[in-house]
Design a protein around this motif. Structure first.
Motif, PDB file in Angstrom:
ATOM      1  N   GLN A  58      32.457  21.611  27.541  1.00 28.02           N
ATOM      2  CA  GLN A  58      31.308  22.512  27.652  1.00 28.02           C
ATOM      3  C   GLN A  58      30.071  21.982  26.932  1.00 28.02           C
ATOM      4  OE1 GLN A  58      31.975  26.498  26.204  1.00 28.02           O
ATOM      5  NE2 GLN A  58      29.912  27.162  26.711  1.00 28.02           N
ATOM      6  N   GLU A  59      30.200  21.594  25.688  1.00 27.16           N
ATOM      7  CA  GLU A  59      29.020  21.165  24.920  1.00 27.16           C
ATOM      8  C   GLU A  59      28.404  19.905  25.523  1.00 27.16           C
ATOM      9  OE1 GLU A  59      27.845  19.718  20.441  1.00 27.16           O
ATOM     10  OE2 GLU A  59      29.409  21.253  20.653  1.00 27.16           O
ATOM     11  N   ARG A  60      29.229  18.939  25.901  1.00 29.30           N
ATOM     12  CA  ARG A  60      28.732  17.692  26.488  1.00 29.30           C
ATOM     13  C   ARG A  60      28.005  17.954  27.807  1.00 29.30           C
ATOM     14  NH1 ARG A  60      30.655  15.019  30.502  1.00 29.30           N
ATOM     15  NH2 ARG A  60      32.719  15.963  30.408  1.00 29.30           N
ATOM     16  N   ILE A  61      28.599  18.758  28.674  1.00 31.31           N
ATOM     17  CA  ILE A  61      27.996  19.039  29.979  1.00 31.31           C
ATOM     18  C   ILE A  61      26.717  19.849  29.825  1.00 31.31           C
ATOM     19  CG2 ILE A  61      28.330  20.267  32.162  1.00 31.31           C
ATOM     20  CD1 ILE A  61      31.312  19.370  31.968  1.00 31.31           C
ATOM     21  N   GLN A  62      26.734  20.834  28.937  1.00 28.56           N
ATOM     22  CA  GLN A  62      25.524  21.627  28.710  1.00 28.56           C
ATOM     23  C   GLN A  62      24.411  20.763  28.122  1.00 28.56           C
ATOM     24  OE1 GLN A  62      27.668  25.921  27.989  1.00 28.56           O
ATOM     25  NE2 GLN A  62      25.850  25.490  26.826  1.00 28.56           N
ATOM     26  N   THR A  63      24.748  19.792  27.291  1.00 22.85           N
ATOM     27  CA  THR A  63      23.743  18.869  26.750  1.00 22.85           C
ATOM     28  C   THR A  63      23.129  18.049  27.882  1.00 22.85           C
ATOM     29  OG1 THR A  63      24.883  18.742  24.618  1.00 22.85           O
ATOM     30  CG2 THR A  63      23.355  16.950  25.143  1.00 22.85           C
ATOM     31  N   GLU A  64      23.961  17.537  28.789  1.00 24.94           N
ATOM     32  CA  GLU A  64      23.459  16.763  29.929  1.00 24.94           C
ATOM     33  C   GLU A  64      22.519  17.609  30.786  1.00 24.94           C
ATOM     34  OE1 GLU A  64      26.912  15.421  32.046  1.00 24.94           O
ATOM     35  OE2 GLU A  64      27.552  14.098  30.419  1.00 24.94           O
ATOM     36  N   ILE A  65      22.913  18.841  31.063  1.00 22.63           N
ATOM     37  CA  ILE A  65      22.084  19.738  31.871  1.00 22.63           C
ATOM     38  C   ILE A  65      20.769  20.030  31.153  1.00 22.63           C
ATOM     39  CG2 ILE A  65      21.904  22.102  32.755  1.00 22.63           C
ATOM     40  CD1 ILE A  65      24.970  21.943  33.302  1.00 22.63           C
ATOM     41  N   LEU A  66      20.852  20.323  29.864  1.00 18.57           N
ATOM     42  CA  LEU A  66      19.660  20.628  29.078  1.00 18.57           C
ATOM     43  C   LEU A  66      18.688  19.450  29.062  1.00 18.57           C
ATOM     44  CD1 LEU A  66      17.964  22.352  27.192  1.00 18.57           C
ATOM     45  CD2 LEU A  66      19.484  21.667  25.304  1.00 18.57           C
ATOM     46  N   GLU A  67      19.187  18.246  28.857  1.00 18.99           N
ATOM     47  CA  GLU A  67      18.318  17.071  28.824  1.00 18.99           C
ATOM     48  C   GLU A  67      17.662  16.832  30.187  1.00 18.99           C
ATOM     49  OE1 GLU A  67      20.714  13.962  27.097  1.00 18.99           O
ATOM     50  OE2 GLU A  67      20.452  14.812  25.073  1.00 18.99           O
ATOM     51  N   GLU A  68      18.388  17.036  31.253  1.00 22.05           N
ATOM     52  CA  GLU A  68      17.817  16.902  32.600  1.00 22.05           C
ATOM     53  C   GLU A  68      16.741  17.966  32.823  1.00 22.05           C
ATOM     54  OE1 GLU A  68      17.342  15.149  36.380  1.00 22.05           O
ATOM     55  OE2 GLU A  68      18.476  14.443  34.650  1.00 22.05           O
ATOM     56  N   ALA A  69      17.020  19.190  32.411  1.00 20.39           N
ATOM     57  CA  ALA A  69      16.056  20.283  32.568  1.00 20.39           C
ATOM     58  C   ALA A  69      14.771  19.989  31.802  1.00 20.39           C
ATOM     59  CB  ALA A  69      16.669  21.597  32.086  1.00 20.39           C
ATOM     60  N   ILE A  70      14.902  19.513  30.579  1.00 25.03           N
ATOM     61  CA  ILE A  70      13.722  19.195  29.763  1.00 25.03           C
ATOM     62  C   ILE A  70      12.927  18.066  30.398  1.00 25.03           C
ATOM     63  CG2 ILE A  70      12.974  18.232  27.543  1.00 25.03           C
ATOM     64  CD1 ILE A  70      15.293  19.848  26.253  1.00 25.03           C
ATOM     65  N   SER A  71      13.618  17.055  30.925  1.00 23.14           N
ATOM     66  CA  SER A  71      12.891  15.924  31.523  1.00 23.14           C
ATOM     67  C   SER A  71      12.147  16.350  32.791  1.00 23.14           C
ATOM     68  CB  SER A  71      13.843  14.764  31.823  1.00 23.14           C
ATOM     69  OG  SER A  71      14.653  15.042  32.937  1.00 23.14           O
ATOM     70  N   LEU A  72      12.671  17.312  33.519  1.00 16.03           N
ATOM     71  CA  LEU A  72      12.027  17.757  34.758  1.00 16.03           C
ATOM     72  C   LEU A  72      10.963  18.825  34.541  1.00 16.03           C
ATOM     73  CD1 LEU A  72      15.148  17.932  37.104  1.00 16.03           C
ATOM     74  CD2 LEU A  72      13.267  16.285  37.226  1.00 16.03           C
ATOM     75  N   LEU A  73      11.195  19.727  33.587  1.00 17.94           N
ATOM     76  CA  LEU A  73      10.320  20.889  33.429  1.00 17.94           C
ATOM     77  C   LEU A  73       9.545  20.931  32.116  1.00 17.94           C
ATOM     78  CD1 LEU A  73      12.792  23.594  34.764  1.00 17.94           C
ATOM     79  CD2 LEU A  73      10.861  22.603  35.986  1.00 17.94           C
ATOM     80  N   GLY A  74       9.951  20.134  31.150  1.00 24.16           N
ATOM     81  CA  GLY A  74       9.353  20.215  29.828  1.00 24.16           C
ATOM     82  C   GLY A  74      10.076  21.263  28.997  1.00 24.16           C
ATOM     83  N   SER A  75      10.164  21.034  27.699  1.00 25.36           N
ATOM     84  CA  SER A  75      10.959  21.913  26.838  1.00 25.36           C
ATOM     85  C   SER A  75      10.424  23.340  26.776  1.00 25.36           C
ATOM     86  CB  SER A  75      11.054  21.323  25.425  1.00 25.36           C
ATOM     87  OG  SER A  75       9.769  21.194  24.865  1.00 25.36           O
ATOM     88  N   ARG A  76       9.124  23.529  26.882  1.00 25.14           N
ATOM     89  CA  ARG A  76       8.552  24.881  26.766  1.00 25.14           C
ATOM     90  C   ARG A  76       8.864  25.767  27.966  1.00 25.14           C
ATOM     91  NH1 ARG A  76       6.536  24.370  22.161  1.00 25.14           N
ATOM     92  NH2 ARG A  76       5.101  22.803  21.428  1.00 25.14           N
TER      93      ARG A  76
END
Length: 192
Positions: free
Chosen positions: A146-164
Motif C-alpha cells: 500500500q505505502e509503495r503504490i500510494q507513493t508512486e501514485i502521489l508522485e505521478e499526480a504531483i508531476s502532472l498536476l502540481g502539489s497544490r
C-alpha cells in the motif's frame, strides 16, 4: 511463449498497429469525451467501429474483446451491436457534469494503481475547466504494498498536476504528505 504455442499448433491472434497483427489498427480517433472511432483491417477489408466509453482502459478492453469476438466468428455488425449495448459502470471513470463549471471524474469503484493512473491521464488529457483538483484516498485493500503504490501514485499526480492541486485523504496518505511540500492532506473524509 509465442514459439511454444506455435510449436503446439496453437493459433495466435493479435490486434495492434503492426503489419502482422490479425486485426490491424489502421486509424483511430479519440472523441471529445465520447470514446473512440477505430478502423480495423481484417484480411483485405477495413471495418469501422465506434463506442462512447472514455479512457484508455475501455479502449484496450474493447479492442481485445473485438479480437476474441472475430475469432469466435461474430460478424462486424454483431460486434458493433454488442458495443452499442455497453454502458458505463457506476463509479468507474464516471463523468459527473451536472454543473457546467465543474466536471468530476469518479473512479471509486475499486481503485488500484492502474485505474488511478488511467483516471489521472484522463483528467490531464481532457478538455476540462481551467483548474484541476485531484482527491486521492488510501487504497487500504492493497495490503503490504500500500505505502509503495500510494507513493508512486502521489508522485505521478504531483508531476502532472502540481502539489497544490492534490488533496489526500486517509492515514497513509496523511503521513506520506509530510514528504511533499504543498500537498493538502487530511486523516479522514470528515476532516477534508
Amino acid at each position: 511463449v509465442r514459439d511454444a504455442l506455435l510449436a503446439r499448433g496453437k493459433e495466435i491472434c493479435s490486434i495492434g498497429r503492426s503489419e502482422g497483427a490479425t486485426l490491424r489498427i489502421v486509424e483511430e480517433e479519440e472523441r471529445d469525451w465520447g470514446g473512440y472511432k477505430v478502423q480495423l483491417r481484417d484480411r483485405d477489408r477495413v471495418w469501422s467501429l465506434e463506442w462512447s466509453l472514455p479512457g484508455q482502459a475501455n479502449h484496450d478492453n474493447i479492442l481485445l474483446t473485438v479480437l476474441v469476438a472475430r475469432h469466435l466468428g461474430l460478424t462486424w455488425e454483431q460486434i458493433q451491436e454488442g458495443i452499442n449495448r455497453l454502458h458505463p459502470v457506476s463509479m468507474r471513470m464516471e463523468m459527473l457534469t451536472d454543473n457546467p463549471e465543474v466536471t468530476i471524474i469518479n473512479d471509486a469503484y475499486n481503485a488500484d494503481r492502474a485505474s488511478v493512473l488511467n483516471a489521472l491521464t484522463m483528467l490531464v488529457g481532457g478538455e476540462f475547466q481551467m483548474g484541476h483538483i485531484l482527491i486521492l484516498s488510501d487504497l487500504e485493500h492493497l495490503g503490504n504494498g500500500q505505502e509503495r503504490i500510494q507513493t508512486e501514485i502521489l508522485e505521478e499526480a504531483i508531476s502532472l498536476l502540481g502539489s497544490r492541486n492534490v488533496y489526500l485523504v486517509g492515514p497513509v496518505y496523511h503521513l506520506l504528505a509530510e514528504k511533499y511540500e504543498g500537498v493538502h492532506a487530511f486523516p479522514t473524509v470528515e476532516d477534508l
